[in-house]
Design a protein around this motif. Sequence first.
Motif, mmCIF file in Angstrom:
data_model
loop_
_atom_site.group_PDB
_atom_site.id
_atom_site.type_symbol
_atom_site.label_atom_id
_atom_site.label_comp_id
_atom_site.label_asym_id
_atom_site.label_seq_id
_atom_site.Cartn_x
_atom_site.Cartn_y
_atom_site.Cartn_z
ATOM 1 N N SER A 56 -45.776 72.839 -32.624
ATOM 2 C CA SER A 56 -46.777 72.986 -32.559
ATOM 3 C C SER A 56 -47.541 71.654 -31.245
ATOM 4 O O SER A 56 -47.982 72.553 -30.006
ATOM 5 N N LEU A 57 -46.827 70.215 -31.677
ATOM 6 C CA LEU A 57 -47.114 69.316 -30.369
ATOM 7 C C LEU A 57 -46.264 69.196 -29.860
ATOM 8 O O LEU A 57 -47.285 68.673 -28.361
ATOM 9 N N ALA A 58 -45.865 69.904 -29.348
ATOM 10 C CA ALA A 58 -44.960 70.319 -28.025
ATOM 11 C C ALA A 58 -46.219 70.485 -26.612
ATOM 12 O O ALA A 58 -45.674 69.560 -25.527
ATOM 13 N N ILE A 59 -46.571 70.881 -26.810
ATOM 14 C CA ILE A 59 -47.829 71.092 -25.828
ATOM 15 C C ILE A 59 -47.966 70.463 -25.119
ATOM 16 O O ILE A 59 -48.501 70.187 -24.385
ATOM 17 N N GLY A 60 -48.347 69.131 -26.252
ATOM 18 C CA GLY A 60 -49.179 68.257 -25.750
ATOM 19 C C GLY A 60 -48.301 67.075 -26.213
ATOM 20 O O GLY A 60 -48.728 66.041 -24.602
ATOM 21 N N ALA A 61 -46.985 67.718 -25.551
ATOM 22 C CA ALA A 61 -45.364 66.387 -24.491
ATOM 23 C C ALA A 61 -45.653 66.738 -23.484
ATOM 24 O O ALA A 61 -45.331 66.296 -22.492
ATOM 25 N N PHE A 62 -45.969 67.794 -22.824
ATOM 26 C CA PHE A 62 -46.376 68.145 -21.335
ATOM 27 C C PHE A 62 -47.545 67.852 -20.580
ATOM 28 O O PHE A 62 -47.406 67.699 -19.243
ATOM 29 N N TYR A 63 -48.404 68.704 -21.202
ATOM 30 C CA TYR A 63 -49.839 68.431 -20.793
ATOM 31 C C TYR A 63 -50.795 68.067 -21.154
ATOM 32 O O TYR A 63 -50.547 67.358 -22.587
ATOM 33 N N ASN A 64 -51.462 67.461 -20.756
ATOM 34 C CA ASN A 64 -53.166 67.065 -21.603
ATOM 35 C C ASN A 64 -54.582 67.043 -21.227
ATOM 36 O O ASN A 64 -54.818 67.602 -19.623
ATOM 37 N N PHE A 65 -55.399 66.985 -21.763
ATOM 38 C CA PHE A 65 -56.572 67.960 -21.539
ATOM 39 C C PHE A 65 -57.590 66.747 -21.705
ATOM 40 O O PHE A 65 -57.582 65.528 -22.234
ATOM 41 N N LYS A 66 -58.454 66.644 -20.775
ATOM 42 C CA LYS A 66 -59.735 66.257 -20.595
ATOM 43 C C LYS A 66 -60.353 66.406 -21.408
ATOM 44 O O LYS A 66 -61.094 67.997 -22.426
ATOM 45 N N ALA A 67 -61.959 65.425 -22.272
ATOM 46 C CA ALA A 67 -62.417 66.107 -23.706
ATOM 47 C C ALA A 67 -63.086 66.329 -22.996
ATOM 48 O O ALA A 67 -63.974 66.851 -21.384
ATOM 49 N N GLY A 68 -63.504 67.825 -24.019
ATOM 50 C CA GLY A 68 -65.368 68.620 -23.358
ATOM 51 C C GLY A 68 -63.833 69.966 -23.595
ATOM 52 O O GLY A 68 -64.762 71.062 -23.055
ATOM 53 N N THR A 69 -62.623 70.113 -23.190
ATOM 54 C CA THR A 69 -61.738 71.439 -22.752
ATOM 55 C C THR A 69 -62.556 72.447 -24.019
ATOM 56 O O THR A 69 -62.077 71.687 -24.643
ATOM 57 N N THR A 70 -61.578 73.287 -24.030
ATOM 58 C CA THR A 70 -61.768 74.454 -24.972
ATOM 59 C C THR A 70 -61.121 76.111 -24.918
ATOM 60 O O THR A 70 -60.286 75.877 -23.906
ATOM 61 N N ILE A 71 -60.579 75.905 -26.504
ATOM 62 C CA ILE A 71 -58.628 76.256 -26.125
ATOM 63 C C ILE A 71 -59.014 77.222 -27.777
ATOM 64 O O ILE A 71 -59.733 76.529 -28.612
ATOM 65 N N ILE A 72 -58.022 78.388 -27.696
ATOM 66 C CA ILE A 72 -58.778 79.163 -28.241
ATOM 67 C C ILE A 72 -56.513 79.164 -28.035
ATOM 68 O O ILE A 72 -56.571 80.123 -27.542
ATOM 69 N N ASP A 73 -56.449 79.436 -29.576
ATOM 70 C CA ASP A 73 -54.719 79.865 -30.510
ATOM 71 C C ASP A 73 -54.892 81.776 -30.906
ATOM 72 O O ASP A 73 -55.608 81.800 -32.112
ATOM 73 N N ILE A 74 -54.454 82.294 -30.378
ATOM 74 C CA ILE A 74 -55.010 83.481 -30.698
ATOM 75 C C ILE A 74 -53.412 83.997 -31.702
ATOM 76 O O ILE A 74 -52.068 83.523 -31.069
ATOM 77 N N GLY A 75 -53.616 84.501 -32.842
ATOM 78 C CA GLY A 75 -52.702 84.911 -32.832
ATOM 79 C C GLY A 75 -51.889 83.888 -33.924
ATOM 80 O O GLY A 75 -50.833 82.705 -34.228
ATOM 81 N N THR A 76 -53.146 83.177 -34.431
ATOM 82 C CA THR A 76 -52.426 81.103 -35.415
ATOM 83 C C THR A 76 -51.990 81.655 -36.575
ATOM 84 O O THR A 76 -51.468 80.113 -37.040
#
Length: 212
Positions: A56-76
């Motif tokens: 799951s954390l692999a996404i954070g190894a490739f991309y970083n996001f600014k504070a306030g970003t919104t993310i939806i995880d579908i089929g979590t």
Amino acid sequence: MVDQATVVQKYFPNLAEDQYSRLAALVPLYKALNQKVNVISRKDIDNLTIRHVLHSLAIGAFYNFKAGTTIIDIGTGGGFPGIPLAIIFPDIQFTLIDGTGKKIRVATEVIEQIGLDNCKAIHQRAEYCTETYNYVVARAVTRLAGLVKLAFPLIHNKSTNALPNGLITLKGGTLTDEIAEVSKSHYIEEHALEKKFQEEYFKTKQLIYVQK
Ligand code: SAH
């Protein structure tokens, strides 16, 4: 047995103590909850750190996001990749949805026990969501073309990060055909997880970004 703290620190050396302890707390918590509701296969439960947390954390190894970003995880399902990501990105708001109520109850229980206040889990199918977000994340939900169809109505056009709003998905296996279907009409980035993660499990795993 993998040493949870060591393997997470190896790839994410700059987290705070409470983030490491929350990630570590996921292992006994899921083991206990999985006895009642099967959200993780028997084979995977003994490799939870690598196959669920680190994947799951692999996404954070490739991309970083600014504070306030919104993310939806579908089929979590039970909370992947949303819950580990919410732990390492405390300034980002996560919404986790799944069409299966018993799985969402597991995700909700974990969120409450860990005390994650930037993350909520909702029993809903993606087709019925009405809000929009910067990004959709998903792991192992459906074919890429189907996922794009589900995800794009949930993504708005106000990008706040260097990475334009879009879909970020974790997938395994050979994806040439799936990517070809989508790449005619969309900008796609493909990352082989083995470029950053040495464990055997990641050899067949990829991260795909599709720009909205
Ligand atoms: N992402 C989790 C679960 C993967 S299993 C993990 O990686 O562990 C796929 C999940 O997607 C199932 O729990 C299923 O209920 C959910 N799902 C499939 N189609 C969906 C849809 N249209 N809306 C919401 N959830 C969906």
